[in-house]
Design an enzyme around this catalytic site. Structure first.
Site, mmCIF file in Angstrom:
data_model
loop_
_atom_site.group_PDB
_atom_site.id
_atom_site.type_symbol
_atom_site.label_atom_id
_atom_site.label_comp_id
_atom_site.label_asym_id
_atom_site.label_seq_id
_atom_site.Cartn_x
_atom_site.Cartn_y
_atom_site.Cartn_z
ATOM 1 N N ASP A 114 0.761 -0.992 0.080
ATOM 2 C CA ASP A 114 -0.077 -0.024 -0.145
ATOM 3 C C ASP A 114 0.952 1.389 -0.010
ATOM 4 O O ASP A 114 2.120 1.201 -0.591
ATOM 5 C CB ASP A 114 -0.807 -0.082 1.072
ATOM 6 C CG ASP A 114 -2.203 0.419 1.134
ATOM 7 O OD1 ASP A 114 -2.487 1.676 0.585
ATOM 8 O OD2 ASP A 114 -3.292 -0.238 0.853
ATOM 9 N N HIS A 160 -3.535 5.988 3.562
ATOM 10 C CA HIS A 160 -4.213 4.765 3.377
ATOM 11 C C HIS A 160 -3.440 3.460 3.722
ATOM 12 O O HIS A 160 -4.095 2.492 4.531
ATOM 13 C CB HIS A 160 -4.515 4.769 1.627
ATOM 14 C CG HIS A 160 -5.442 3.530 1.256
ATOM 15 N ND1 HIS A 160 -4.903 2.452 0.876
ATOM 16 C CD2 HIS A 160 -6.745 3.753 1.036
ATOM 17 C CE1 HIS A 160 -6.064 1.912 0.407
ATOM 18 N NE2 HIS A 160 -7.228 2.334 0.543
ATOM 19 N N SER A 212 -11.263 -1.254 0.882
ATOM 20 C CA SER A 212 -10.044 -1.337 1.147
ATOM 21 C C SER A 212 -10.018 -1.458 2.697
ATOM 22 O O SER A 212 -8.792 -1.882 3.171
ATOM 23 C CB SER A 212 -9.440 0.333 0.939
ATOM 24 O OG SER A 212 -8.996 0.396 -0.454
#
Length: 437
Positions: free
Chosen positions: A72, A111, A273
């Site tokens: 990520d 994220h 996600s």
């Protein structure tokens, strides 16, 4: 037994050794308690801990000895949440630091931290604050850059990140991104196959309608990965924070989620996600409780023990997959082992669709029918002058024309002569008056 399985076995033995009974009785796992205060406002907001029966699964294991690789935007350096959790990392984008801990992207920089905190965040020592699904699992931080955040092509980053994760001990790889296309670069064939051949569970987010994904895209379309769809707090398929597709294998919460940012702040977010690392954490619990379990059996346990959804298509629904994930059942249920990945065989897909290889066809057993040869063709005639008649033109053209024309002329003459005689007979004899004599 591989090195990673040896580590999991040692951890499991340490957990259950004190409870092993005489006469070969089944030991009762008694993991040391981890502070967990359900009355804490943050901890109480993690509704999936009870909804997916994760707290019940914690009575058996909390993921010790298992490593989750998060490919990520990088896992931030938050001591309380990730202090002893991140055991290694790398950057494959060309824009981050060597340890993979620098958040990449002005928009998506947090994220990776959000994803990692859901999978294996540690929580505060007093049992408050956000805690991950597998709070004793280890993490690998592999930083990638989305869009303009990297000079290296994204497909190349993912392929390199997958291999690095496998080579550095990952038992589970989490991929919380989509490409919005069904197909994928051929470099991913070998990278994902490399993970499967090394007994790694690959968990992938299905994508979100809210971000423009109407149907699942790669890597969620790759055979063999466990694709995760999203549901809201009531267990209903999310409209904005999920999507649909025939490769969805399981569903998990994707709305009202919490995540720890790279600066340590707890924020709310949504999307598959976040659903994917919840399932990745549950996969870690399974591998910790069953140290010798194969990756395909981890996936099979998750989908076979899923909570059914009313009115969903059986056995696999394009919105829910096999149902809602159930951590406790996935760990404790008696599920037979399997010999094939229930989510597909990438090696077979590559053989058929990349290499166009098919099974050899059997030789025909019927005796061919003998057909007699055709008669020889007529010899060609000598070419003649086009101004002179040929035998064929005389036979089929001139003679028939004469035969029809001469009688027609004779008939016409006879009719004409007869008509003249008839007119002559009808004309009266002229009478001359006396005065003209």
């Amino acid at each position: 037994m591989t090195a990673r399985r040896t580590l999991r076995s040692a951890a499991a033995l340490a957990v259950v050794a004190a409870s092993v009974l005489l006469l070969g009785a089944t030991p009762t796992p008694t993991p040391p308690p981890v502070p967990d205060d359900p009355s804490d406002p943050v901890r109480a907001s993690e509704y999936w801990l009870d909804g997916a029966r994760i707290r019940e699964a914690w009575q058996t294991t909390r993921g010790e000895g298992v490593t989750i690789a998060v490919i990520d935007t990088g896992i931030g350096k938050v001591p309380q949440t990730f202090g002893d959790a991140v055991v290694g990392g790398t950057d494959v984008s060309g824009a981050g630091r060597a340890d993979g801990r620098t958040p990449l992207g002005a928009v998506d920089g947090d994220h990776g931290s959000w994803v990692a905190s859901l999978a294996a965040g540690r929580g505060a020592p007093d049992g408050t604050g956000m805690i991950g699904v597998a709070p004793e699992a280890n993490l690998l931080s592999i930083s990638v850059g989305f869009g303009a955040a990297a000079a290296v092509p994204f497909t190349e980053q993912v392929a390199k990140g997958m291999r690095w994760a496998v080579d550095h001990g990952a038992d589970i790889i989490n991929l919380s991104f989509t490409t919005n296309t069904l197909d994928w670069d051929e470099s991913w064939d070998d990278a994902f196959l490399y993970a499967f051949e090394h007994d790694v569970v690959v968990v992938v987010a299905a994508g979100n309608r809210g971000s423009g994904t109407n149907i699942i895209g790669a890597p969620a379309t790759i055979p063999g990965v466990l694709t995760v769809g999203g549901v809201d707090q009531t267990g209903t398929a999310s409209v904005e924070a999920s999507t649909q597709g025939i490769t969805i294998g399981i569903s998990a919460p994707s709305e009202g989620l919490l995540g720890v940012s790279a600066d340590g702040e707890v924020v709310r977010w949504r999307g598959t996600s976040g659903a994917a690392p919840i399932v990745a954490g549950i996969a870690a619990l399974i591998r910790s409780a069953h140290p010798d379990i194969a990756a395909i059996d981890v996936i099979n346990r998750i989908i076979k023990t899923a909570m059914p959804v009313a009115d969903a298509t059986r056995p696999q629904d394009p919105l829910y997959g096999y149902g809602l994930v159930d951590a406790e059942a996935a760990i404790s249920a008696s599920i037979p082992t399997v010999t094939e990945n229930p989510m597909g065989d990438l090696a077979e897909w590559i053989r058929v669709y990349r290499r166009a290889e098919t099974e050899p066809q059997p030789e025909p057993t019927v005796t061919p029918v003998a057909i007699p040869p055709l008669p020889a063709a007529d010899a060609p005639t000598e070419p003649g002058s086009p101004l002179l008649p040929s035998p064929d033109s005389l036979r089929y053209g001139t003679l028939p024309l004469i035969a029809l024309t001469v009688p027609g002329i004779l008939i016409a003459l006879g009719v004409t002569a007869a008509a003249r005689r008839i007119r002559s007979a009808r004309v009266p004899v002229r009478q001359i008056p006396d005065s003209e004599e």
